[in-house]
Design an enzyme around this catalytic site. Structure first.
Site: not given
Ligand code: ASP
Length: 282
Positions: A156, A185, A205-206, A208
Site C-alpha cells: 500500500t 473493505v 499500511t499493514g 487492514g
C-alpha cells in the site's frame, strides 16, 4: 515543509536485494519530485501528486501493480484528507482506473456532499468525469495469483505533508491484501488508515482488519490533538496494536514539523525529506 511517503511492507517472500534497491530508488525519486512540487503546491495537492506517482509504479500494490482479489478481479481503494478543512474523500473497491487517488481528489475538489463512493458507483462517477477505463493488472501480479502466492503487505502507498503555510494533509492508496473475498473493505479509505486534522496527519499500511480494530491513524491524530507528542502518540497506539497482535506501519507529521514512523513488524518501506536530509528505509 515536511514530506513522508511509504510503500507498504516487504513481503516475506520478496526481500531480495534487487527488489529492495528498486524500492529505495523509486522512493528516492518520488520523494524528491514530490518535494519540488510541494514548493509551489499545497499539502493536499502534493499528497495526491506523490500518491499518483506511487500508484504508477508497478513495484507497489496500488494503482498499476495492485493485488488481485479472490475472484480474479482487482479492486482498489484510496482516500485523501485535507487537515485544514478536515474533509476526507475516497473511493472503495473501484475497478479499472489508473489513479484511484485522483478520483478521490475530484470528489474533494468538486465539493459534492457524497465524498466517499464505493464499487460501481465510484467507477460511474469516475467515468462521468472522463477517467478512462484502465487495467492496472501486471503480468507479475497475474502470475503470483495463478501460483496462489500470497504476498500480504506487498505495498500500500501513502503520503503525509506539511506545506509552507503550515497546512497538513494525507493520502493513501491500496490494491488491498490480495486474495480477499470480493466486497472486503480495506482500511486505506477509512479514518483508521488515513486521517488528518490541523495538528497531525497519519497514513497506515499493514493488515487492514488490524488497523481498523486499533483505529490507528485517527487515534494517533487525536492523541497529538490532545497534547501528546507525535512520538509518544505513535508508541502508545502501537503498544495497543500489540495487544491484538496487530500488523501495521504508519508515517506521520505534526503541525510543528515533527515527523515519525513506526512498524509493528519488519520492515516498512518509507522515505522522509525536508529539503535537506533524506531518511530512507534500509
Ligand atoms: N492495508 C491494506 C489492506 O488491508 C494492505 C496493505 O497495506 O498492504 O487492504
Amino acid at each position: 515543509m515536511k514530506l513522508l511517503i511509504h510503500g507498504g511492507f516487504f513481503s516475506e517472500s520478496d526481500q531480495s536485494s534487487e527488489t529492495k534497491l528498486a524500492k529505495q530508488s523509486a522512493l528516492r525519486t518520488i520523494i524528491t519530485k514530490a518535494y519540488a512540487y510541494l514548493e509551489s503546491h499545497s499539502a493536499v495537492q502534493t499528497c495526491t501528486y506523490a500518491v499518483s506517482l506511487l500508484e504508477d509504479d508497478p513495484l507497489f500494490n496500488a494503482g498499476i501493480g495492485s493485488q488481485i482479489q479472490h475472484d480474479g478481479v482487482i479492486r482498489m481503494s484510496a482516500a485523501l484528507m485535507d487537515g485544514t478543512t478536515q474533509k476526507m474523500s475516497g473511493v472503495i473497491n473501484i475497478e479499472e482506473v489508473k489513479n484511484p487517488i485522483q478520483v478521490a481528489q475530484k470528489l474533494m475538489e468538486q465539493g459534492v456532499e457524497d465524498r466517499i463512493l464505493s464499487g460501481p458507483g465510484a467507477k460511474l462517477y469516475a467515468e462521468k468525469l472522463g477517467f478512462e477505463n484502465f487495467s492496472t493488472e501486471t503480468p507479475q501480479r497475474r502470475a503470483e495469483f495463478e501460483e496462489n502466492k500470497r504476498n500480504e503487505g506487498k505495498g500500500t502507498v501513502g503520503c503525509v505533508a506539511l506545506d509552507q503555510e503550515g497546512r497538513l494533509a494525507v493520502a493513501t492508496s491500496t490494491g488491498g491484501k490480495g486474495f480477499e473475498i470480493p466486497g472486503r473493505v480495506s482500511d486505506s479509505a477509512t479514518v483508521a488508515g488515513n486521517f488528518s486534522n490541523e495538528w497531525c496527519a497519519v497514513s497506515c499500511t499493514g493488515v487492514g482488519e488490524d488497523i481498523v480494530s486499533n483505529g490507528t491513524a485517527c487515534k494517533i491524530v487525536t492523541r497529538v490533538t490532545d497534547g501528546q507528542s507525535l512520538k509518544s502518540a505513535f508508541e502508545k497506539t502501537f503498544d495497543e496494536l500489540k495487544t491484538i497482535n496487530g500488523f501495521a506501519g504508519a508515517i506521520g507529521v505534526d503541525a510543528k514539523g515533527n515527523t515519525f514512523h513506526l512498524d509493528s513488524h519488519p520492515s516498512m518501506v518509507y522515505a522522509a525529506y525536508d529539503g535537506e536530509t533524506l531518511d530512507l528505509f534500509n
